[in-house]
Design an enzyme around this catalytic site. Structure first.
Site, PDB file in Angstrom:
ATOM      1  N   HIS A   1       0.793  -1.234   0.000  1.00  0.00           N
ATOM      2  CA  HIS A   1       0.000   0.000   0.000  1.00  0.00           C
ATOM      3  C   HIS A   1       0.821   1.278   0.000  1.00  0.00           C
ATOM      4  O   HIS A   1       0.284   2.369  -0.027  1.00  0.00           O
ATOM      5  CB  HIS A   1      -0.963   0.005   1.196  1.00  0.00           C
ATOM      6  CG  HIS A   1      -0.275   0.238   2.515  1.00  0.00           C
ATOM      7  ND1 HIS A   1       0.489  -0.720   3.113  1.00  0.00           N
ATOM      8  CD2 HIS A   1      -0.225   1.322   3.315  1.00  0.00           C
ATOM      9  CE1 HIS A   1       0.965  -0.237   4.254  1.00  0.00           C
ATOM     10  NE2 HIS A   1       0.555   1.004   4.398  1.00  0.00           N
TER      11      HIS A   1
HETATM   12  C1  UD1 Z   1      -1.878   4.903   7.034  1.00  0.00           C
HETATM   13  C2  UD1 Z   1      -0.493   5.294   7.558  1.00  0.00           C
HETATM   14  C3  UD1 Z   1       0.495   4.167   7.253  1.00  0.00           C
HETATM   15  C4  UD1 Z   1      -0.005   2.835   7.759  1.00  0.00           C
HETATM   16  C5  UD1 Z   1      -1.402   2.566   7.209  1.00  0.00           C
HETATM   17  C6  UD1 Z   1      -1.963   1.278   7.743  1.00  0.00           C
HETATM   18  C7  UD1 Z   1       0.012   7.717   7.454  1.00  0.00           C
HETATM   19  C8  UD1 Z   1       0.841   8.717   6.785  1.00  0.00           C
HETATM   20  N1  UD1 Z   1       0.002   6.497   6.899  1.00  0.00           N
HETATM   21  O1  UD1 Z   1      -1.761   4.799   5.633  1.00  0.00           O
HETATM   22  O2  UD1 Z   1       1.716   4.454   7.878  1.00  0.00           O
HETATM   23  O3  UD1 Z   1       0.874   1.815   7.332  1.00  0.00           O
HETATM   24  O4  UD1 Z   1      -2.257   3.655   7.607  1.00  0.00           O
HETATM   25  O5  UD1 Z   1      -3.168   0.934   7.187  1.00  0.00           O
HETATM   26  O6  UD1 Z   1      -0.601   8.009   8.453  1.00  0.00           O
HETATM   27  N2  UD1 Z   1      -9.180   5.038   3.159  1.00  0.00           N
HETATM   28  C9  UD1 Z   1     -10.361   4.349   3.135  1.00  0.00           C
HETATM   29  N3  UD1 Z   1     -10.954   4.038   4.333  1.00  0.00           N
HETATM   30  C10 UD1 Z   1     -10.427   4.396   5.514  1.00  0.00           C
HETATM   31  C11 UD1 Z   1      -9.224   5.114   5.544  1.00  0.00           C
HETATM   32  C12 UD1 Z   1      -8.591   5.414   4.344  1.00  0.00           C
HETATM   33  O7  UD1 Z   1     -10.879   4.017   2.100  1.00  0.00           O
HETATM   34  O8  UD1 Z   1     -11.007   4.075   6.562  1.00  0.00           O
HETATM   35  C13 UD1 Z   1      -8.507   5.360   1.879  1.00  0.00           C
HETATM   36  C14 UD1 Z   1      -8.797   6.758   1.437  1.00  0.00           C
HETATM   37  O9  UD1 Z   1      -8.891   6.750   0.051  1.00  0.00           O
HETATM   38  C15 UD1 Z   1      -7.559   7.519   1.861  1.00  0.00           C
HETATM   39  C16 UD1 Z   1      -6.473   6.463   1.680  1.00  0.00           C
HETATM   40  O10 UD1 Z   1      -7.125   5.236   2.044  1.00  0.00           O
HETATM   41  O11 UD1 Z   1      -7.353   8.660   1.117  1.00  0.00           O
HETATM   42  C17 UD1 Z   1      -5.258   6.636   2.538  1.00  0.00           C
HETATM   43  O12 UD1 Z   1      -5.598   6.664   3.923  1.00  0.00           O
HETATM   44  P1  UD1 Z   1      -4.613   7.328   4.996  1.00  0.00           P
HETATM   45  O13 UD1 Z   1      -5.106   7.175   6.358  1.00  0.00           O
HETATM   46  O14 UD1 Z   1      -4.283   8.698   4.548  1.00  0.00           O
HETATM   47  O15 UD1 Z   1      -3.269   6.499   4.808  1.00  0.00           O
HETATM   48  P2  UD1 Z   1      -3.034   4.917   4.717  1.00  0.00           P
HETATM   49  O16 UD1 Z   1      -2.582   4.618   3.338  1.00  0.00           O
HETATM   50  O17 UD1 Z   1      -4.170   4.153   5.269  1.00  0.00           O
END
Ligand code: UD1
Length: 361
Positions: free
Chosen positions: A207
Site C-alpha cells: 500500500h
Molecule cells: C496509514 C499510515 C500508514 C499505515 C497505514 C496502515 C500515514 C501517513 N500512513 O496509511 O503508515 O501503514 O495507515 O493501514 O498516516 N481510506 C479508506 N478508508 C479508511 C481510511 C482510508 O478508504 O477508513 C482510503 C482513502 O482513500 C484515503 C487512503 O485510504 O485517502 C489513505 O488513507 P490514509 O489514512 O491517509 O493512509 P493509509 O494509506 O491508510
C-alpha cells in the site's frame, strides 16, 4: 491526584498497539484515560472490526477527521483535537507509531504545554520521502518520554541528543496483542474453498505510495506475482486506498487471488499458516518475525532493522530478480534461521504501565 491521559489512536496499526496498555490504565484509579480516535481510518474493515475483535472499549471522543491530502488530514486532526484540549486539558498525551494522527496530536498537545509520550519512538528509515519518517522525526523532536521497541531505537534517540533518563526500552506492544490473540485467530471463509491447508501459498500486502501510486511499478509487481502462481498460490490482501486500481487490473493478473483487507484475527491466521509474506508494511514484518514466517519486504529501507538482523525479514527494494530467487527459497524451505528480538515477550505494555505509574503520579 488523578492524572488525565489522552491516548491517541487513528489508524489500523495504532489500534493493535494500545490494547493492553489501555486496559492496564483503565483499571488503575489514579489514571483517567480519554481514548481519542482521530477518525483517520473510518472504514469498518480498517477500524470498527479491530475494536470489536481486540475488545477495545468505545473511544471517549471520535474526531471524525477522515481522509484527505497529507496536510489536509493532519490539519483537520489538529483542529479537532485542539477543540477538546481547549475545553479540558490532559496532563499527558500518549501517541503511538508514525501515522499522521501521531504527528498531529503530539503537536497540538505540546503547544498546550502538555507532556508528550511516544510509544514506538526512535525508529528511523532515513528515507525522508516517506510521510511516516517525517512523522517520526517531528514527533520525537517534541516528545518528553520515549518508549522504544528495540535497543537500536534507544541508541538513535541518544545519538540525536535526547536525554537518556527519558528513554525506556520496553519491547513491542504489537507483539503483546499478537500473543494475547494467538489462540483466537479466525480462519477466513475462503481458506477451505481455496484448499489452503494443503497447498503452498504466499500472502501479499502492498500500500505504500512508492509501490502502488506509480502504475508502471505497480504493474511490474503484479506481473511478477502473477508469474509465481505457476509454483505457489498468491493471496493479495489489498488496502482500500488501492481498491479502484485493483478493480481495473484484477482481470489482467487473473491468477492472483485478490481479497479485501482482512480483519486482525483473520489476517494473522492467514499469515501464520502461510509459507511466506511479501509486503511493504513495517508492522507486518514484526508479526512475521514473531511467527518466524519468511518475509520479503519490497522497500529500499526499513525503520525496523531487528526484523532483518534477528528476525525472518529481508529487504529487496524493487529488485525482481531477488524477489524471484527469494520466492524460490521459500518454496524450497531454505529460509534463514531467525529469532524473536529481546523483550518482544508479551509484557511490553506492562513495562510501560509501570514506568508511567512511577513518573506520572
Ligand atoms: C496509514 C499510515 C500508514 C499505515 C497505514 C496502515 C500515514 C501517513 N500512513 O496509511 O503508515 O501503514 O495507515 O493501514 O498516516 N481510506 C479508506 N478508508 C479508511 C481510511 C482510508 O478508504 O477508513 C482510503 C482513502 O482513500 C484515503 C487512503 O485510504 O485517502 C489513505 O488513507 P490514509 O489514512 O491517509 O493512509 P493509509 O494509506 O491508510
Amino acid at each position: 491526584m488523578i492524572m488525565i491521559i489522552d491516548l491517541i489512536v487513528g489508524a489500523r496499526p495504532n489500534f493493535v498497539k494500545i490494547v493492553n496498555l489501555l486496559k492496564l490504565l483503565d483499571a488503575d484509579k489514579f489514571f483517567k484515560v480519554r481514548l481519542i480516535h482521530t477518525g483517520q481510518h473510518y472504514a469498518n474493515n480498517l477500524s470498527d472490526i479491530f475494536f470489536k475483535q481486540l475488545n477495545i472499549r468505545n473511544p471517549d471522543f471520535n474526531l471524525k477527521s477522515g481522509s484527505g491530502s497529507q496536510s489536509f488530514q493532519t490539519a483537520k486532526i489538529m483542529l479537532n483535537y485542539e477543540k477538546i484540549l481547549k475545553k479540558n486539558k490532559s496532563n499527558y498525551t500518549i501517541v503511538v507509531g508514525d501515522v499522521n494522527s501521531t504527528l498531529a496530536c503530539s503537536l497540538v498537545a505540546k503547544k498546550f504545554g502538555i507532556k508528550v509520550i511516544h510509544i514506538e519512538s526512535g525508529l528511523r528509515s532515513y528515507d525522508i520521502s516517506m510521510p511516516e519518517e517525517i512523522n517520526r522525526i517531528v514527533t520525537d523532536s517534541i516528545t518528553d518520554i520515549f518508549f522504544t521497541t528495540s535497543i537500536e531505537a534507544k541508541k538513535i534517540l541518544i545519538s540525536e541528543g535526547k536525554n537518556k533518563k527519558n528513554i525506556y526500552f520496553v519491547g513491542n506492544t504489537m507483539i503483546d496483542t499478537l500473543k494475547l490473540n494467538e489462540q483466537k485467530l479466525i480462519k477466513p471463509v475462503f481458506f477451505d474453498n481455496l484448499n489452503l491447508s494443503n497447498i503452498k501459498y504466499l500472502v501479499v500486502t502492498m500500500h505504500r505510495p512508492s509501490n502502488v501510486d506509480n502504475i508502471i511499478i505497480f504493474e511490474k509487481i503484479l506481473k511478477n506475482l502473477n508469474s509465481f502462481t505457476k509454483k505457489i498460490k498468491i493471496i493479495f490482501s489489498y488496502h482500500p486506498r488501492i481498491s479502484k486500481i485493483i478493480k481495473k487490473l484484477k482481470l489482467k493478473y487473473k491468477n492472483i487471488i485478490f481479497i479485501k483487507s482482512l480483519s486482525y484475527l483473520e489476517f494473522n491466521y492467514l499469515v501464520k499458516k502461510s509459507n511466506g509474506v511479501i509486503t511493504d508494511s513495517g508492522g507486518i514484518t514484526e508479526e512475521t518475525t514473531y511467527f518466524k514466517i519468511p518475509c520479503i519486504t519490497m522497500r529500499n529501507s526499513t525503520e525496523r532493522p531487528e526484523t532483518i538482523n534477528i528476525g525472518s525479514n529481508i529487504l529487496i527494494n524493487n529488485n525482481f530478480k531477488k524477489l524471484s530467487s527469494n520466492v524460490d527459497k521459500i518454496i524450497k524451505n531454505k529460509w534463514k534461521k531467525s529469532f524473536i528480538p529481546n523483550k518482544w515477550d508479551g509484557n511490553s505494555s506492562f513495562r510501560i504501565y509501570k514506568v508511567l505509574k512511577r513518573i506520572c503520579i
